[in-house]
Write a protein that holds these residues in place. Structure first.
Motif, PDB file in Angstrom:
ATOM      1  N   SER A 164       6.702  13.315  -9.599  1.00 22.45           N
ATOM      2  CA  SER A 164       7.342  12.889  -8.028  1.00 22.45           C
ATOM      3  C   SER A 164       8.671  11.718  -8.827  1.00 22.45           C
ATOM      4  N   VAL A 166      10.441   8.628  -8.683  1.00 22.01           N
ATOM      5  CA  VAL A 166       9.923   7.623  -7.637  1.00 22.01           C
ATOM      6  C   VAL A 166      11.573   7.447  -6.346  1.00 22.01           C
ATOM      7  N   ASP A 167      11.409   7.149  -5.550  1.00 23.33           N
ATOM      8  CA  ASP A 167      12.113   6.239  -4.495  1.00 23.33           C
ATOM      9  C   ASP A 167      11.571   5.282  -3.931  1.00 23.33           C
ATOM     10  N   LEU A 170       8.999   7.759  -1.687  1.00 18.24           N
ATOM     11  CA  LEU A 170       7.430   7.996  -2.039  1.00 18.24           C
ATOM     12  C   LEU A 170       6.727   6.387  -2.028  1.00 18.24           C
ATOM     13  N   LEU A 171       7.704   5.390  -2.156  1.00 23.70           N
ATOM     14  CA  LEU A 171       6.706   4.262  -1.888  1.00 23.70           C
ATOM     15  C   LEU A 171       6.368   3.556  -0.704  1.00 23.70           C
ATOM     16  N   SER A 173       4.968   5.732   1.427  1.00 26.04           N
ATOM     17  CA  SER A 173       4.349   7.274   1.845  1.00 26.04           C
ATOM     18  C   SER A 173       2.903   7.276   1.664  1.00 26.04           C
ATOM     19  N   ALA A 175       1.242   9.143  -0.081  1.00 31.23           N
ATOM     20  CA  ALA A 175       1.039  10.193  -1.356  1.00 31.23           C
ATOM     21  C   ALA A 175       0.924   8.452  -2.065  1.00 31.23           C
ATOM     22  N   TRP A 176       1.971   8.007  -1.853  1.00 34.72           N
ATOM     23  CA  TRP A 176       2.010   6.759  -2.661  1.00 34.72           C
ATOM     24  C   TRP A 176       0.544   5.892  -3.337  1.00 34.72           C
ATOM     25  N   ARG A 201       4.209  -1.075  -6.498  1.00 30.57           N
ATOM     26  CA  ARG A 201       5.524  -0.707  -5.924  1.00 30.57           C
ATOM     27  C   ARG A 201       6.453  -1.780  -5.992  1.00 30.57           C
TER      28      ARG A 201
END
Length: 322
Positions: A164, A166-167, A170-171, A173, A175-176, A201
């Motif tokens: 994935s 990294v943006d 994502l950070l 979410s 999921a992170w 993060r």
């Protein structure tokens, strides 16, 4: 040499933790070949956004012009005895027109004293070939040696690994949170950098850096970016983290292949070493390598003397190369 508390004549000024970052960013941009220093927001993120605490930095002005800057950012290491609070040394810069005035030593002694007063046990840094000798002989660092560099050709598809970009989305979410959970649980004998979910993060939210990607395998999570060797893209493996407390030796093969696939690269570059995820590759010729990176350490506490300091793991993400 003037001491930090009386930096000299009235036209000279020492500024501790000055939050007007524009002047320091301009100095670094002028003297260091790194595009990150083109805007002050990078320094603001670096020194004030770290969840481990605010950085320690000091500036020097002469006749209203910023002529020197030196900063440290907190990192927490751990070994078999527990946590070891320390700092990473970076952004040491003196304007080329004021060399040999003693500013860097003055700034360095100031920040090291404040590190010790804050309970930080040591300063870890990475020097190039030119700066290693003065850092060791003048500032009291111990040279730990050069960081080995390996080129790892892609040989597989990286199947079974989820990659994935990294943006911010994502950070922030769920999921992170799942990716980062358990990445700081593997055992440590000597010192290893702690990558809790919040610290990782923050580290991956760096503005003005190359794009990061994460690669989640069954046993290992890798962090990568991309660079170029001439016209060819090269995956750069920044960090290899065992999942859920696993101990090594674990194979990085699948996550490295996945990083190459993600970046469209025929091979990956790795520097450093990892106690649980050893990387084996080809050593590139000296002429194709950048300036040697030397790891150095300076104690600021009797609890972590120079002579006994040792690292389990040290990789690109533990420094500021990317």
């Amino acid at each position: 040499m003037p001491q930090p508390e009386d930096a000299g004549a009235p036209h000279e000024e020492l500024l501790r933790n000055d939050r007007s970052f524009a002047a320091s960013a301009a100095l670094l941009d002028a003297e260091l070949p790194d595009p990150r220093f083109g805007a002050e927001r990078y320094l603001e993120w670096l020194y004030t956004g770290n969840p481990l605490g605010e950085g320690i930095w000091v500036d020097a002005d002469e006749d209203g012009e910023r002529v020197a800057h030196y900063g440290l950012t907190p990192m927490t290491y751990r070994d078999r005895t527990g946590d070891r609070p320390c700092v990473f040394s970076l952004n040491a810069c003196t304007r080329s027109t004021v060399h040999r005035r003693g500013w860097f030593r003055t700034l360095a002694m100031d920040v090291y004293e404040r590190c010790g007063a804050q309970g930080r046990q040591g300063v870890i840094g990475v020097t190039n070939a030119r700066s290693t000798k003065p850092v060791v002989t003048v500032l009291g660092f111990r040279l730990l040696g050069g960081l080995p560099v390996a080129v790892v050709p892609r040989i597989g598809s990286g199947g079974g690994v989820e990659s994935s970009a990294v943006d911010a989305a994502l950070l922030d979410s769920a999921a992170w949170a799942e990716i980062a959970a358990g990445l700081d649980a593997h055992p440590a004998h000597a010192w290893t950098n702690r990558y809790t979910a919040s610290h990782l993060r923050w580290r991956l939210s760096s503005p003005d850096s190359k794009p990061y990607a994460v690669h989640v395998g069954d046993e290992v999570v890798a962090v990568s970016t991309v660079d170029h060797a001439g016209p060819l893209p090269m995956a750069v493996v920044l960090k290899l983290l065992p999942r859920e407390g696993r101990r090594g030796p674990l194979s990085p093969r699948a996550v490295i292949d996945a990083a190459c696939r993600h970046h469209g690269a025929p091979a990956a570059v790795y520097a450093g070493w990892n106690a649980h995820v050893p990387v084996r590759g080809l050593r590139p010729p000296r002429r194709l390598q950048p300036s040697p990176l030397n790891l150095v350490y300076r104690s600021t506490s009797a609890e972590a003397p120079n002579e006994t300091f040792a690292l389990d793991t040290y990789e690109f993400l533990d420094m500021d190369a990317y």
